[in-house]
Each structure stands twice: as C-alpha cells, then as structure tokens.
Design a protein around this motif. Structure first.
Motif, PDB file in Angstrom:
ATOM      1  N   GLY A 176       0.826  -1.214   0.000  1.00 19.97           N
ATOM      2  CA  GLY A 176       0.000   0.000   0.000  1.00 19.97           C
ATOM      3  C   GLY A 176       0.851   1.251   0.000  1.00 19.97           C
ATOM      4  O   GLY A 176       0.541   2.237  -0.678  1.00 19.97           O
ATOM      5  N   ASP A 177       1.944   1.214   0.748  1.00 21.12           N
ATOM      6  CA  ASP A 177       2.854   2.368   0.800  1.00 21.12           C
ATOM      7  C   ASP A 177       3.479   2.613  -0.563  1.00 21.12           C
ATOM      8  O   ASP A 177       3.546   3.741  -1.047  1.00 21.12           O
ATOM      9  CB  ASP A 177       3.958   2.104   1.840  1.00 21.12           C
ATOM     10  N   LYS A 178       3.891   1.539  -1.221  1.00 23.85           N
ATOM     11  CA  LYS A 178       4.512   1.639  -2.545  1.00 23.85           C
ATOM     12  C   LYS A 178       3.514   2.203  -3.547  1.00 23.85           C
ATOM     13  O   LYS A 178       3.802   3.167  -4.268  1.00 23.85           O
ATOM     14  CB  LYS A 178       4.972   0.254  -3.027  1.00 23.85           C
ATOM     15  N   ILE A 179       2.339   1.581  -3.602  1.00 27.98           N
ATOM     16  CA  ILE A 179       1.333   1.960  -4.597  1.00 27.98           C
ATOM     17  C   ILE A 179       0.865   3.397  -4.384  1.00 27.98           C
ATOM     18  O   ILE A 179       0.713   4.165  -5.331  1.00 27.98           O
ATOM     19  CB  ILE A 179       0.121   0.987  -4.546  1.00 27.98           C
ATOM     20  N   SER A 180       0.666   3.771  -3.111  1.00 27.10           N
ATOM     21  CA  SER A 180       0.135   5.112  -2.818  1.00 27.10           C
ATOM     22  C   SER A 180       1.242   6.155  -2.731  1.00 27.10           C
ATOM     23  O   SER A 180       0.975   7.317  -2.464  1.00 27.10           O
ATOM     24  CB  SER A 180      -0.641   5.091  -1.499  1.00 27.10           C
ATOM     25  N   LYS A 181       2.475   5.733  -2.935  1.00 25.61           N
ATOM     26  CA  LYS A 181       3.655   6.606  -2.803  1.00 25.61           C
ATOM     27  C   LYS A 181       3.661   7.339  -1.451  1.00 25.61           C
ATOM     28  O   LYS A 181       3.911   8.544  -1.379  1.00 25.61           O
ATOM     29  CB  LYS A 181       3.732   7.606  -3.956  1.00 25.61           C
ATOM     30  N   LYS A 237      -3.096   0.393  12.911  1.00 26.37           N
ATOM     31  CA  LYS A 237      -2.027  -0.382  12.268  1.00 26.37           C
ATOM     32  C   LYS A 237      -1.208   0.494  11.321  1.00 26.37           C
ATOM     33  O   LYS A 237       0.004   0.324  11.196  1.00 26.37           O
ATOM     34  CB  LYS A 237      -2.608  -1.587  11.531  1.00 26.37           C
ATOM     35  N   ILE A 238      -1.883   1.414  10.657  1.00 26.97           N
ATOM     36  CA  ILE A 238      -1.172   2.310   9.738  1.00 26.97           C
ATOM     37  C   ILE A 238      -0.291   3.272  10.542  1.00 26.97           C
ATOM     38  O   ILE A 238       0.865   3.525  10.189  1.00 26.97           O
ATOM     39  CB  ILE A 238      -2.170   3.069   8.826  1.00 26.97           C
ATOM     40  N   LYS A 239      -0.840   3.762  11.642  1.00 28.28           N
ATOM     41  CA  LYS A 239      -0.063   4.669  12.493  1.00 28.28           C
ATOM     42  C   LYS A 239       1.204   3.975  13.005  1.00 28.28           C
ATOM     43  O   LYS A 239       2.305   4.535  12.943  1.00 28.28           O
ATOM     44  CB  LYS A 239      -0.916   5.130  13.682  1.00 28.28           C
ATOM     45  N   VAL A 240       1.052   2.769  13.487  1.00 29.23           N
ATOM     46  CA  VAL A 240       2.208   2.046  14.037  1.00 29.23           C
ATOM     47  C   VAL A 240       3.226   1.736  12.942  1.00 29.23           C
ATOM     48  O   VAL A 240       4.438   1.850  13.150  1.00 29.23           O
ATOM     49  CB  VAL A 240       1.746   0.761  14.767  1.00 29.23           C
ATOM     50  N   TYR A 241       2.729   1.390  11.764  1.00 27.86           N
ATOM     51  CA  TYR A 241       3.628   1.095  10.649  1.00 27.86           C
ATOM     52  C   TYR A 241       4.538   2.298  10.347  1.00 27.86           C
ATOM     53  O   TYR A 241       5.742   2.163  10.216  1.00 27.86           O
ATOM     54  CB  TYR A 241       2.804   0.713   9.413  1.00 27.86           C
ATOM     55  N   TYR A 242       3.943   3.484  10.266  1.00 26.42           N
ATOM     56  CA  TYR A 242       4.730   4.671   9.900  1.00 26.42           C
ATOM     57  C   TYR A 242       5.460   5.311  11.082  1.00 26.42           C
ATOM     58  O   TYR A 242       6.544   5.849  10.924  1.00 26.42           O
ATOM     59  CB  TYR A 242       3.828   5.737   9.257  1.00 26.42           C
ATOM     60  N   TYR A 243       4.824   5.270  12.252  1.00 29.41           N
ATOM     61  CA  TYR A 243       5.362   6.067  13.364  1.00 29.41           C
ATOM     62  C   TYR A 243       5.966   5.249  14.499  1.00 29.41           C
ATOM     63  O   TYR A 243       6.264   5.793  15.555  1.00 29.41           O
ATOM     64  CB  TYR A 243       4.275   7.001  13.905  1.00 29.41           C
ATOM     65  N   HIS A 244       6.177   3.938  14.283  1.00 29.71           N
ATOM     66  CA  HIS A 244       6.711   3.138  15.405  1.00 29.71           C
ATOM     67  C   HIS A 244       8.094   3.619  15.874  1.00 29.71           C
ATOM     68  O   HIS A 244       8.400   3.485  17.061  1.00 29.71           O
ATOM     69  CB  HIS A 244       6.704   1.632  15.088  1.00 29.71           C
ATOM     70  N   PRO A 245       8.945   4.203  15.009  1.00 34.75           N
ATOM     71  CA  PRO A 245      10.218   4.700  15.552  1.00 34.75           C
ATOM     72  C   PRO A 245      10.011   5.796  16.610  1.00 34.75           C
ATOM     73  O   PRO A 245      10.639   5.781  17.672  1.00 34.75           O
ATOM     74  CB  PRO A 245      10.946   5.248  14.313  1.00 34.75           C
ATOM     75  N   LYS A 246       9.100   6.734  16.314  1.00 35.08           N
ATOM     76  CA  LYS A 246       8.821   7.816  17.260  1.00 35.08           C
ATOM     77  C   LYS A 246       8.105   7.266  18.508  1.00 35.08           C
ATOM     78  O   LYS A 246       8.432   7.633  19.643  1.00 35.08           O
ATOM     79  CB  LYS A 246       7.955   8.875  16.563  1.00 35.08           C
ATOM     80  N   LEU A 247       7.136   6.391  18.281  1.00 35.49           N
ATOM     81  CA  LEU A 247       6.406   5.797  19.405  1.00 35.49           C
ATOM     82  C   LEU A 247       7.356   5.010  20.305  1.00 35.49           C
ATOM     83  O   LEU A 247       7.256   5.049  21.537  1.00 35.49           O
ATOM     84  CB  LEU A 247       5.296   4.860  18.882  1.00 35.49           C
TER      85      LEU A 247
END
Ligand SMILES: [Fe+2]
Length: 167
Positions: free
Chosen positions: A99-104, A115-125
């Motif tokens: 989804g990240d690839k397709i949606s750029k 799940k989307i939040k954790v995927y992108y922001y887990h380093p900060k979290l």
C-alpha cells in the motif's frame, strides 16, 4: 528491498521461534525494564530484533572495534519497540508495504487507523516509550531514526539500518 528479501522475511515470520541461546542473549543485553518492554512485542518482532542484534554483533566484531557494542545491541533489540501498540501480522505488513509503494506514501494520511499509524510512526512511538526508562540519548536517537534514510554520517545508525534491512 528486493523481492528475494521480502519472500525470505515472510518465511522467517511464519517460522519464528526463540531458542535458548536467543533468550539468553536477550537477557544478557537488556536490563529488567528494557526486557519487560521487549517482551510485549510479538514473537515475530522479537525474533526479528534478535536477528538484527546478531548481525550488529558480527559486523562490530569483524569490522568496527571502536564502537560501543552494548549500546548498539540494545538499540538493535529495542528498535521496533514502538510496535507494542498493535500486533502487525505478516499479512498486515505485506499489505502495508504494498500500500505504501502503490500510494507513494499517501497511506500515511490514514493514521487514525492504528495499524497504519504504528507502521509509519513506530520509531517515534518507540522512542517515547523508551524515554520513560532510558537516559542514554544516543539509544533514543537510534530508535527514533532507524527508518530515517536522510541522516548521513552516523556510523551507529548506518549499522543499525543495514542490519534491520537484511533481516
Ligand atoms: Fe522498524
């Protein structure tokens, strides 16, 4: 990341288990608070983190003698600790990568979905979680930036990112 690695990661995730020497390795390298947090991760994430740490250890022993290995091993074991907020199974992860690839990257807008939040922001979290139990700023920095490819010239971060990518 090549398709070959993705397929390998998929296989590893399906067959993940921690053996006695993995468990011992984790205990030796984490203190009690870190260990407690680490154990909240799914088995797949724990196994991934151990593999990253093994590679960090190998690279440091082979090539970089002047590095603070114990710090980097902690960072390797704890780098994905921000994922404790939700369990991303292997199917979730495959769909999110795709989804990240397709949606750029526009998938990021849907951060109200956990799940989307954790995927992108887990380093900060992860960094925020660790702040409660860690005083070492370099460790917090490494966890917060382990997916930030714009930062150049930090050897610790380079080693961590490399070992993360191949596992
Ligand atoms: Fe990560």
């Amino acid at each position: 990341m090549t398709l070959f690695y993705r397929v390998k990661q998929f296989y590893w995730a399906l067959t993940a288990e921690l053996n006695d020497s993995d468990k011992n390795f984790i205990k030796v390298n984490l203190n009690e608070n870190e260990f407690r947090l680490f154990n909240k991760l799914s088995l797949q994430e724990r196994k991934h983190s151990v593999k990253v740490a093994y590679d960090v250890q190998k690279i440091c022993n082979d090539k970089f003698k002047n590095i603070d290995v114990s710090l980097l091993l902690k960072a390797a074991l704890l780098h994905d600790v921000g994922k404790v907020y939700t369990k991303l199974n292997i199917l979730d992860k495959s769909l999110l990568v795709l989804g990240d690839k397709i949606s750029k990257g526009r998938l990021k807008k849907f951060c109200n979905i956990k799940k989307i939040k954790v995927y992108y922001y887990h380093p900060k979290l992860g960094k925020e979680l660790l702040e409660n139990i860690e005083k070492n700023n370099e460790l917090l920095y490494l966890v917060e930036n382990h997916h930030n490819n714009r930062i150049k010239g930090n050897l610790n971060l380079d080693i961590l990112r490399y070992c993360d990518k191949i596992n």
